[in-house]
Structure formats: C-alpha cells, structure tokens
Design a protein around this motif. Sequence first.
Motif, PDB file in Angstrom:
ATOM      1  N   TRP A  54      48.162  24.341  59.209  1.00 42.62           N
ATOM      2  CA  TRP A  54      46.840  24.892  58.898  1.00 42.62           C
ATOM      3  C   TRP A  54      46.688  25.148  57.399  1.00 42.62           C
ATOM      4  O   TRP A  54      45.634  24.868  56.819  1.00 42.62           O
ATOM      5  CB  TRP A  54      46.616  26.202  59.661  1.00 42.62           C
ATOM      6  N   ARG A  55      47.737  25.622  56.754  1.00 49.79           N
ATOM      7  CA  ARG A  55      47.657  25.921  55.328  1.00 49.79           C
ATOM      8  C   ARG A  55      47.803  24.667  54.457  1.00 49.79           C
ATOM      9  O   ARG A  55      47.724  24.744  53.227  1.00 49.79           O
ATOM     10  CB  ARG A  55      48.716  26.957  54.933  1.00 49.79           C
ATOM     11  N   GLY A  56      48.011  23.513  55.061  1.00 48.80           N
ATOM     12  CA  GLY A  56      48.134  22.282  54.282  1.00 48.80           C
ATOM     13  C   GLY A  56      49.457  22.162  53.560  1.00 48.80           C
ATOM     14  O   GLY A  56      49.549  21.496  52.527  1.00 48.80           O
ATOM     15  N   MET A  57      50.490  22.796  54.101  1.00 56.22           N
ATOM     16  CA  MET A  57      51.800  22.821  53.437  1.00 56.22           C
ATOM     17  C   MET A  57      52.769  21.832  54.065  1.00 56.22           C
ATOM     18  O   MET A  57      53.946  22.127  54.294  1.00 56.22           O
ATOM     19  CB  MET A  57      52.378  24.245  53.506  1.00 56.22           C
ATOM     20  N   VAL A  58      52.286  20.643  54.344  1.00 55.59           N
ATOM     21  CA  VAL A  58      53.102  19.613  54.986  1.00 55.59           C
ATOM     22  C   VAL A  58      52.962  18.300  54.223  1.00 55.59           C
ATOM     23  O   VAL A  58      51.867  17.759  54.108  1.00 55.59           O
ATOM     24  CB  VAL A  58      52.691  19.376  56.455  1.00 55.59           C
ATOM     25  N   ALA A  59      54.084  17.817  53.700  1.00 52.54           N
ATOM     26  CA  ALA A  59      54.127  16.462  53.138  1.00 52.54           C
ATOM     27  C   ALA A  59      55.262  15.746  53.872  1.00 52.54           C
ATOM     28  O   ALA A  59      55.265  15.691  55.093  1.00 52.54           O
ATOM     29  CB  ALA A  59      54.340  16.514  51.631  1.00 52.54           C
ATOM     30  N   GLU A  60      56.236  15.208  53.156  1.00 51.90           N
ATOM     31  CA  GLU A  60      57.385  14.588  53.828  1.00 51.90           C
ATOM     32  C   GLU A  60      58.350  15.666  54.301  1.00 51.90           C
ATOM     33  O   GLU A  60      58.502  16.711  53.687  1.00 51.90           O
ATOM     34  CB  GLU A  60      58.114  13.650  52.865  1.00 51.90           C
ATOM     35  N   HIS A  61      59.026  15.378  55.403  1.00 52.13           N
ATOM     36  CA  HIS A  61      60.099  16.258  55.871  1.00 52.13           C
ATOM     37  C   HIS A  61      61.062  15.445  56.718  1.00 52.13           C
ATOM     38  O   HIS A  61      60.807  14.268  57.018  1.00 52.13           O
ATOM     39  CB  HIS A  61      59.536  17.445  56.656  1.00 52.13           C
ATOM     40  N   THR A  62      62.179  16.054  57.075  1.00 52.56           N
ATOM     41  CA  THR A  62      63.230  15.325  57.791  1.00 52.56           C
ATOM     42  C   THR A  62      63.310  15.697  59.270  1.00 52.56           C
ATOM     43  O   THR A  62      64.236  15.262  59.961  1.00 52.56           O
ATOM     44  CB  THR A  62      64.598  15.589  57.134  1.00 52.56           C
ATOM     45  N   PHE A  63      62.370  16.454  59.765  1.00 57.06           N
ATOM     46  CA  PHE A  63      62.361  16.834  61.168  1.00 57.06           C
ATOM     47  C   PHE A  63      61.730  15.731  62.015  1.00 57.06           C
ATOM     48  O   PHE A  63      60.767  15.082  61.578  1.00 57.06           O
ATOM     49  CB  PHE A  63      61.576  18.139  61.370  1.00 57.06           C
ATOM     50  N   LYS A  64      62.252  15.531  63.216  1.00 55.62           N
ATOM     51  CA  LYS A  64      61.621  14.573  64.127  1.00 55.62           C
ATOM     52  C   LYS A  64      60.242  15.067  64.520  1.00 55.62           C
ATOM     53  O   LYS A  64      59.304  14.281  64.676  1.00 55.62           O
ATOM     54  CB  LYS A  64      62.494  14.382  65.374  1.00 55.62           C
ATOM     55  N   ASP A  65      60.135  16.386  64.670  1.00 53.13           N
ATOM     56  CA  ASP A  65      58.853  17.007  65.011  1.00 53.13           C
ATOM     57  C   ASP A  65      58.798  18.361  64.324  1.00 53.13           C
ATOM     58  O   ASP A  65      59.788  19.104  64.327  1.00 53.13           O
ATOM     59  CB  ASP A  65      58.712  17.169  66.529  1.00 53.13           C
ATOM     60  N   SER A  66      57.644  18.701  63.759  1.00 48.59           N
ATOM     61  CA  SER A  66      57.536  19.952  63.013  1.00 48.59           C
ATOM     62  C   SER A  66      57.777  21.180  63.887  1.00 48.59           C
ATOM     63  O   SER A  66      58.148  22.236  63.385  1.00 48.59           O
ATOM     64  CB  SER A  66      56.160  20.051  62.350  1.00 48.59           C
ATOM     65  N   SER A  67      57.598  21.039  65.199  1.00 51.42           N
ATOM     66  CA  SER A  67      57.802  22.181  66.103  1.00 51.42           C
ATOM     67  C   SER A  67      59.261  22.627  66.141  1.00 51.42           C
ATOM     68  O   SER A  67      59.566  23.729  66.612  1.00 51.42           O
ATOM     69  CB  SER A  67      57.327  21.836  67.513  1.00 51.42           C
ATOM     70  N   GLU A  68      60.175  21.784  65.632  1.00 46.85           N
ATOM     71  CA  GLU A  68      61.583  22.188  65.560  1.00 46.85           C
ATOM     72  C   GLU A  68      61.759  23.425  64.682  1.00 46.85           C
ATOM     73  O   GLU A  68      62.732  24.170  64.838  1.00 46.85           O
ATOM     74  CB  GLU A  68      62.438  21.040  65.018  1.00 46.85           C
ATOM     75  N   LEU A  69      60.823  23.634  63.750  1.00 48.79           N
ATOM     76  CA  LEU A  69      60.882  24.817  62.895  1.00 48.79           C
ATOM     77  C   LEU A  69      60.771  26.106  63.699  1.00 48.79           C
ATOM     78  O   LEU A  69      61.207  27.161  63.243  1.00 48.79           O
ATOM     79  CB  LEU A  69      59.750  24.773  61.873  1.00 48.79           C
ATOM     80  N   ASP A  70      60.169  26.035  64.865  1.00 47.31           N
ATOM     81  CA  ASP A  70      59.920  27.231  65.665  1.00 47.31           C
ATOM     82  C   ASP A  70      61.099  27.600  66.552  1.00 47.31           C
ATOM     83  O   ASP A  70      61.113  28.674  67.160  1.00 47.31           O
ATOM     84  CB  ASP A  70      58.676  27.015  66.550  1.00 47.31           C
ATOM     85  N   ALA A  71      62.108  26.715  66.630  1.00 51.88           N
ATOM     86  CA  ALA A  71      63.194  26.906  67.589  1.00 51.88           C
ATOM     87  C   ALA A  71      64.149  28.019  67.180  1.00 51.88           C
ATOM     88  O   ALA A  71      64.610  28.794  68.021  1.00 51.88           O
ATOM     89  CB  ALA A  71      63.953  25.591  67.772  1.00 51.88           C
ATOM     90  N   LYS A  72      64.495  28.094  65.883  1.00 53.75           N
ATOM     91  CA  LYS A  72      65.418  29.142  65.443  1.00 53.75           C
ATOM     92  C   LYS A  72      65.122  29.515  63.999  1.00 53.75           C
ATOM     93  O   LYS A  72      64.504  28.748  63.247  1.00 53.75           O
ATOM     94  CB  LYS A  72      66.876  28.682  65.571  1.00 53.75           C
ATOM     95  N   LYS A  73      65.550  30.710  63.616  1.00 51.98           N
ATOM     96  CA  LYS A  73      65.360  31.189  62.249  1.00 51.98           C
ATOM     97  C   LYS A  73      66.536  30.708  61.402  1.00 51.98           C
ATOM     98  O   LYS A  73      67.689  30.962  61.730  1.00 51.98           O
ATOM     99  CB  LYS A  73      65.288  32.723  62.206  1.00 51.98           C
ATOM    100  N   ARG A  74      66.238  30.033  60.322  1.00 50.29           N
ATOM    101  CA  ARG A  74      67.282  29.422  59.510  1.00 50.29           C
ATOM    102  C   ARG A  74      67.319  30.034  58.103  1.00 50.29           C
ATOM    103  O   ARG A  74      66.438  30.798  57.725  1.00 50.29           O
ATOM    104  CB  ARG A  74      67.054  27.906  59.435  1.00 50.29           C
TER     105      ARG A  74
END
Length: 404
Positions: free
Chosen positions: A9-29
């Motif tokens: 929503w904030r437009g803070m997404v360009a390239e990344h190495t996750f298969k799916d961005s929802s992986e960010l929600d799985a655990k606190k890193r």
Amino acid sequence: MKLSEELIWRGMVAEHTFKDSSELDAKKRKFYWGVDPSADSMTIGNLAAMMQAKVFIRHGYTPYLLAGGATGQIGDPKDNGERDLKTLDEIQKNVEGIKGQFNRICGDSFEIVNNADWFASINYIEFLREVGKHFSMTQLLDREFVKNRIGEGGSGISYAEFSYTLIQGYDFLHLYRTHGVDLQLCGADQFGNSVSGMHLIKRLEGAEADVWSMPLIIDPVSGRKFGKSEGNAIWLARERTNIFDFYQFWLNQPDQAVHSLLKTYTILTKPEVDEIMKNHEKNPSHRIAQKALAFGVTTVVHGEKNALAAQRATEILFQGKAGPSEKRDDLALLSEILPSHSPKKNELLVDAIANSQMTSSKSEARRLIKGGGVALNGEKITDENAKTEPGILKLGKNKFLIIK
C-alpha cells in the motif's frame, strides 16, 4: 494490515528475493539497513528508506543500522564518475551526525554498527580468499553501473569502486554471523550489491537470507531522484535545510505526487490518508493533502513542536502582515525556525542579503532589489542603497530572513 500489505500500500516494493511477499508475515526477523557517511546529514532520499525501516519495526522486526565507516572511505559507485574521497576525520564526523538523525527519527530501538570496526582487522589476502573467490568477473561486469562506466563514452571505474559490492556483501555476511541478521533493506539501486551478501551467506554458511528493496523516490517536477548527488538535496539537518524551508518543500508538492508522498513519508494510516485525499479532492485549491504532508513529514524529522511552528510561520508570512507590529511570541517563533542575520552598524540591505548567504553574491542581491523582489516588513525595497532595519526580510516568493 499485515506487513506485506502495508508495504504494498505504501509503494515500498521493488525487487526482492521472496517467492511471495506474504512470507514477510510468517515470522519476525532481524534486518539491517546501511548508509554511507558521505555527508554529516542524510537527505529525504535516505528518509524514504528510514520510513520503510519504521514499517518493519512497527511489525515486530529487529533493526540494525549500519553506518558505513569503511565503505564510506571508498564511496558507493555511481553512473557518472568517481566520488570524491573523504578524510577519516570527515567520515567519523559524518557517522556521528547520521547516528543522531537515525535515533531521532527511528527511536532508540536500533542497534547501530559501523563496518569500520570489522574491516580494520581484515587481512587483504584473507578477504580475497574468503570473499573474492566466490564472485565471478562475468557476474560483476554485468552490473548496470559497471556497464555504464566502462562502455563507450564511459568515465571508467577504479578497482576500489569496482570492489565495493564485495565489501557490502561481506557486511551482510558479518552481521549474519555476529547478530543473526538475515534480511537486508535497500533502495532499488542497491539491490545488486545487497544480493552479493545473500550469495555469500549461502556459499559460506549454507543458510538462507533475503533482500527487500523499495523504489527510488523521484521528484515529480525535475524528474530526478531525491538525493544529494542530484543537486536538489533537501537535508534532514536543520543547519543545512532550515525547518521553514523543509516544511515549504512538502507544502509545495504537486497534486499528482501528494498521495504517494503521504504514504511514503508519513506514519498516517490508510484510513487517515484516504480521508485526507477524499477531502482534498473536493476542493484541491485548499491544498488539504499538501498541508497534511508538510505537517506529517516535519513532525517525523523535526518533532511536532517544530512542525506546529512551521505551520504557524506559514500563516504569518503568507498573509502579508509580518513585521515589527506582529506579536512578540510570533516573532520569537519565526526566529526559531528561520535563518537570521545580525547586521553590522550602518550595513546596507544589499550587504546584509549577501553576507547572510541568501544570495550567492552581492551583485545577485542588487539585481533582486532592483527587480522588486525584496520586501522588508511588508514594504517593497527598490533602493539598492537602503539601510538594514530590524524585521522580516522577504526575498522572492518564499525566502525569508530575520534581521535582528
């Protein structure tokens, strides 16, 4: 709203190495974000990255700030030539300035590390054996900035700058080994360098790490990115960009940019931003969104008290009534956030303007006066021999100076 949803929503997404961005929600890193101390202040380009870091922090991630005391001695490679090298004293001074800004904006939840601390003890041969042998020259030569520098018409590139990506990659490896950091945040222009660290962690530790980048913020008027190398820097240090000018920068953003900037540069929630834009679109001439943006960003960087002062100063200065007759508390407020000048005895106004560095030269100040672009206490000054008097000096449309 989940972390991945808020970043989108904030437009803070360009390239990344996750298969799916929802992986960010799985655990606190644990994550890190780095900045090289090329100046004693960061700019609003850096601020965008800090606002991204604040999103991760709000969602429970553990943050580390890397101040590049080592990488700053080389300089992050750019497309159009070598950076000027800084002295060690300059770099240390700049590191301290950056630390202070980061603590003020992101709070004291950050652990701040400096890559000069570990590179000071690294042996060159050891570095080549452990790090250099894991990078293919073909891979490095394929980087876009290298192609631009060594291609036809390019300015060339030194071995020092060419090696920058290995040094940054080692930073990620070191922080993984010492702190368990397995995520790096960066701007889109740093994605390749960041992936170098991920590559090292996999090769040397057999572990997985990730990189998340956000788009560079582009000035909608000039088409250039927000940053000091572009010559359009808006600094976070009030000594470089005073609070009033900082506030005015955001207040003067065009309608086509303000929605995106509200999402990137403020901590306003989606319902709050939606409500602001709904009211703004009913009557754009009232500039409701720009006012919310200016107040929100100034609060993040300089605190609510200074944001309120800049808001009040805008009301005073642009209603055409500023001068000695203003209430004493209003003048005191203006003195807090505007540049000021203590004139010498019998100093001419043209000299006061030049001496306070409001213009680049005395001749420019003289031209401004002759052209009717100077007013003192609300009265236009056209006489280049006019004496300096106490009050509020206005130059052009929106530059102001307190004459003490």
